[in-house]
Each structure stands twice: as structure tokens, then as C-alpha cells.
Design an enzyme around this catalytic site. Structure first.
Site, PDB file in Angstrom:
ATOM      1  N   CYS A 156      63.945  38.465  59.279  1.00  0.00           N
ATOM      2  CA  CYS A 156      63.195  39.417  60.103  1.00  0.00           C
ATOM      3  C   CYS A 156      63.866  39.628  61.455  1.00  0.00           C
ATOM      4  O   CYS A 156      64.139  38.656  62.166  1.00  0.00           O
ATOM      5  CB  CYS A 156      61.773  38.888  60.308  1.00  0.00           C
ATOM      6  SG  CYS A 156      60.813  39.815  61.524  1.00  0.00           S
ATOM      7  N   TRP A 174      54.048  35.468  54.632  1.00  0.00           N
ATOM      8  CA  TRP A 174      55.318  34.763  54.528  1.00  0.00           C
ATOM      9  C   TRP A 174      55.026  33.371  53.961  1.00  0.00           C
ATOM     10  O   TRP A 174      53.961  32.805  54.206  1.00  0.00           O
ATOM     11  CB  TRP A 174      55.961  34.611  55.909  1.00  0.00           C
ATOM     12  CG  TRP A 174      56.393  35.903  56.540  1.00  0.00           C
ATOM     13  CD1 TRP A 174      55.632  36.723  57.298  1.00  0.00           C
ATOM     14  CD2 TRP A 174      57.697  36.490  56.476  1.00  0.00           C
ATOM     15  NE1 TRP A 174      56.373  37.810  57.717  1.00  0.00           N
ATOM     16  CE2 TRP A 174      57.651  37.691  57.235  1.00  0.00           C
ATOM     17  CE3 TRP A 174      58.900  36.120  55.866  1.00  0.00           C
ATOM     18  CZ2 TRP A 174      58.748  38.520  57.389  1.00  0.00           C
ATOM     19  CZ3 TRP A 174      60.001  36.955  56.033  1.00  0.00           C
ATOM     20  CH2 TRP A 174      59.925  38.138  56.774  1.00  0.00           C
ATOM     21  N   THR A 179      52.461  37.765  60.824  1.00  0.00           N
ATOM     22  CA  THR A 179      53.809  38.147  61.235  1.00  0.00           C
ATOM     23  C   THR A 179      54.609  36.955  61.744  1.00  0.00           C
ATOM     24  O   THR A 179      54.069  35.921  62.133  1.00  0.00           O
ATOM     25  CB  THR A 179      53.753  39.222  62.334  1.00  0.00           C
ATOM     26  OG1 THR A 179      53.178  38.658  63.515  1.00  0.00           O
ATOM     27  CG2 THR A 179      52.933  40.422  61.890  1.00  0.00           C
ATOM     28  N   VAL A 180      55.915  37.140  61.744  1.00  0.00           N
ATOM     29  CA  VAL A 180      56.842  36.232  62.404  1.00  0.00           C
ATOM     30  C   VAL A 180      57.604  37.038  63.451  1.00  0.00           C
ATOM     31  O   VAL A 180      57.788  38.242  63.294  1.00  0.00           O
ATOM     32  CB  VAL A 180      57.834  35.596  61.397  1.00  0.00           C
ATOM     33  CG1 VAL A 180      57.136  34.630  60.484  1.00  0.00           C
ATOM     34  CG2 VAL A 180      58.576  36.662  60.574  1.00  0.00           C
ATOM     35  N   TYR A 237      63.130  51.948  61.826  1.00  0.00           N
ATOM     36  CA  TYR A 237      61.915  51.964  61.005  1.00  0.00           C
ATOM     37  C   TYR A 237      61.274  53.351  61.008  1.00  0.00           C
ATOM     38  O   TYR A 237      60.705  53.780  59.997  1.00  0.00           O
ATOM     39  CB  TYR A 237      60.915  50.922  61.520  1.00  0.00           C
ATOM     40  CG  TYR A 237      61.285  49.506  61.188  1.00  0.00           C
ATOM     41  CD1 TYR A 237      60.741  48.856  60.082  1.00  0.00           C
ATOM     42  CD2 TYR A 237      62.188  48.803  61.982  1.00  0.00           C
ATOM     43  CE1 TYR A 237      61.081  47.547  59.766  1.00  0.00           C
ATOM     44  CE2 TYR A 237      62.547  47.497  61.684  1.00  0.00           C
ATOM     45  CZ  TYR A 237      61.994  46.870  60.576  1.00  0.00           C
ATOM     46  OH  TYR A 237      62.337  45.574  60.260  1.00  0.00           O
TER      47      TYR A 237
END
Length: 333
Positions: free
Chosen positions: A56, A89, A123-124, A187
Site C-alpha cells: 500500500c 487486511w 485501512t493501513v 487513483y
């Protein structure tokens, strides 16, 4: 999940930036800048675990900064694998599928430990309080900010000044454009929901890339002779550009290797351990091409590109010398 994303009615990409904004601060003091919810958490060596997937780009920022500042011995690391499902994740690639630091299989467990009703993005990067197993924050820009300012007592003696005071205003402007038009810009191309939205995002991205190419033609790093947080933020997009964004996100005007200043700059950073040693190209490709099956329904992961070029000489150090020589000449005159 990498992040919640959506498209507006016009088809333009919108990133959900609603993160858990708690902060880990020196002495648990209330910070004077940025967000904080409830009481801030105190910096304590060994208490927190940084959860950051090398796949990521947002998490990669924290991996680079942790290594640049020499925080490896005081901030344990958990690295989820590159492929996740809609829930979270996970640590499938660890022995037994369990992270050895946190003792969990899915990062989701740390979010639910904090709030059993949590329903936003898993999220990370994320900072997790090891004793309680609760996630503290996943607010990625502030994680790296605080690793520099709040964890300074634990930095290695020769750690770089990632936020130089005399450059702060200009650096904030540079980072804002890098985030909006490049980090997020790729993105915006990849997840555009209409031709018009895609073309607008494409033009914005390449206007910024041309600006960066010109800026880096005469200076070694974004802010001059020394690495700053701005370079960390740009690098994590550039290192993924040819392997993923050029084709997968349709950012295909040029490859990174065709942009002399940006390509030399990216190699310069990559060949420094804090940057290159945190990059895993195979994980990066598996993440994008497998997880984002709406863009790549076959799940086929490209074999290329050839990565040998990343280790070729860049000669970027000469830019700093040339600038110093020119400055000395002007002063002498």
C-alpha cells in the site's frame, strides 16, 4: 480495505478521508495542531505496533519514515500480506496466519477492539496499542508527521530533518499538490466513472508530473539538497508508476523511465536503504492486480516490468554540487 472510495455523479473519483484521528504524542500532551479525539496517547517505546502493508502506498510512507528516523527498535512492525478481502487486511502469509506481535489474524480485530460497531474502512497504516489490542489511529498523514515531531527523543542521532522550519510553508504547498494531483491523481484516473472524468484527471496528473519534472531538473530533492517528508510522499507513487499505474490505472502518457529527472530522482531515493528496502514489487503488483478485480477481472498479475534499471547510476548527487558551485560563484561576484 485500502480505503473507501466512490465516484460522484459526474464520475469523478472521491477518496473517503474519514480516519480515526487520535494522536500519539510526547508525554500524552494535547497537540496544538491537527486532529485529536478524546485524550491523546503517550509515546512509549515498545507499546505500539505500526501495521503497514508494503503493498500500500499510504502505508509505505510510514515504513520509509520509521526506517529513516531509526525507530525500528522502539516501534514494532506488523506487515499484512498484499491480498485482502472486503473485510480486512490479514496476516495469511505469517506462520499460522497470525501476526506475532499483535496475535491477530485480521487487522479488523484491532478496529473492533476499539469499537465493536466500527463500520468504516479497515485501512493501513494503523497504529495499534499492543496491551489493549485497540487501534489508536489510521490517519496516515499525521502518523508520519508525529513519528518525526513526537517520537524525536527516540530518533537515531543522524536522522534527517524531514520537516525543516525554514521550508515549511513551501513544503506544505508542494505536498498538497503532490497529494491531490499525483498520489491521489493516479487513483482519480483509475477509478474514474466516466470518460470525461478520466480525461480531466489524466490532464491534471500529467500537468503535475510535468511540473515535478521541471522542478527536479535543477534540484536533487523536492525541497533542495536534503530529503524531506515531501520526498517520502512522492516516492511511494513513483515507485509504483510503471509497475501498476501506467497500465492498470490508465496513466499511460509516459512511463517513469521516459522522464529523465523524475526517473533519476526515483532511482536516487530507491538506492537509499530506507526507501529501497521497504519496496516489494511483487507484493505491490499482487495487491493491485488481484484485489482490484473490477479493473482486472482475470486476476492475472503482469510479469514485468524489468526492474534492473532501478539499480543503475543516477548521478543526482552532482545536482547538489552544481548548485553549491553556482551559489559560491554568485556570492564571489
Amino acid at each position: 480495505m485500502n480505503s473507501y472510495v466512490s465516484s460522484s455523479e459526474s464520475g469523478s473519483f472521491e477518496r473517503d478521508m474519514d480516519y480515526l484521528p487520535d494522536r500519539i504524542t510526547r508525554g500524552g500532551r494535547r497537540p496544538s495542531d491537527g486532529p485529536v479525539v478524546g485524550e491523546p496517547w503517550p509515546v512509549e517505546p515498545g507499546r505500539y505496533c505500526l501495521v503497514a502493508a508494503p503493498a500500500c502506498p499510504w502505508a509505505s510512507r510510514s515504513l520509509v519514515v520509521r526506517k529513516l528516523l531509526g525507530l525500528e527498535d522502539v516501534l514494532p512492525l506488523a506487515t499484512p500480506g498484499p491480498v485482502h478481502d472486503e473485510r480486512s487486511w490479514n496476516f495469511d502469509e505469517q506462520p499460522g496466519g497470525i501476526d506475532p506481535v499483535l496475535g491477530i489474524h485480521r487487522l479488523q480485530e484491532a478496529y473492533l477492539a476499539r469499537d465493536p460497531a466500527y463500520d468504516k474502512g479497515i485501512t493501513v497504516p494503523a497504529m495499534v496499542d499492543i496491551p489493549s489490542g485497540k487501534v489508536v489511529t489510521n490517519d496516515f498523514p499525521w502518523i508520519t508527521h508525529d513519528l518525526f515531531f513526537e517520537w524525536s527523543e527516540h530518533h537515531r542521532s543522524d536522522a534527517p530533518d524531514l520537516w525543516p522550519d525554514h521550508l515549511r510553508d513551501e513544503m506544505e504547498e508542494v505536498m498538497e499538490r503532490v497529494f491531490t494531483d499525483v498520489n491521489n491523481g493516479v487513483y482519480s484516473c483509475g477509478f474514474a466513472g466516466s470518460q470525461e472524468a478520466y480525461e480531466e484527471a489524466y490532464d491534471t496528473l500529467w500537468s503535475a508530473m510535468d511540473w515535478l519534472e521541471e522542478r527536479l531538473t535543477t534540484r536533487r530533492y523536492l525541497m533542495g539538497d536534503e530529503i524531506t517528508e515531501a520526498d517520502v510522499r512522492l516516492f511511494t507513487t513513483l515507485v509504483r508508476f510503471d509497475a501498476v499505474y501506467h497500465s492498470h490505472f490508465k496513466c499511460n502518457r509516459s512511463k517513469l523511465v521516459e522522464l529523465p529527472a523524475l526517473w533519476g530522482y526515483a532511482r536516487d531515493l530507491f538506492q537509499q536503504p530506507a526507501f529501497g528496502e521497504t519496496v516489494d514489487f511483487e507484493q505491490i503488483k499482487r495487491h493491485y492486480y488481484v484485489v482490484q478485480d473490477d479493473l482486472n477481472p482475470t486476476g492475472i498479475v503482469p510479469t514485468g516490468p524489468d526492474l534492473k534499471g532501478w539499480w543503475t547510476p543516477h548521478h543526482r548527487d552532482q545536482l547538489a554540487k552544481d548548485l553549491t558551485d553556482r551559489t559560491n560563484v554568485r556570492r564571489a561576484g
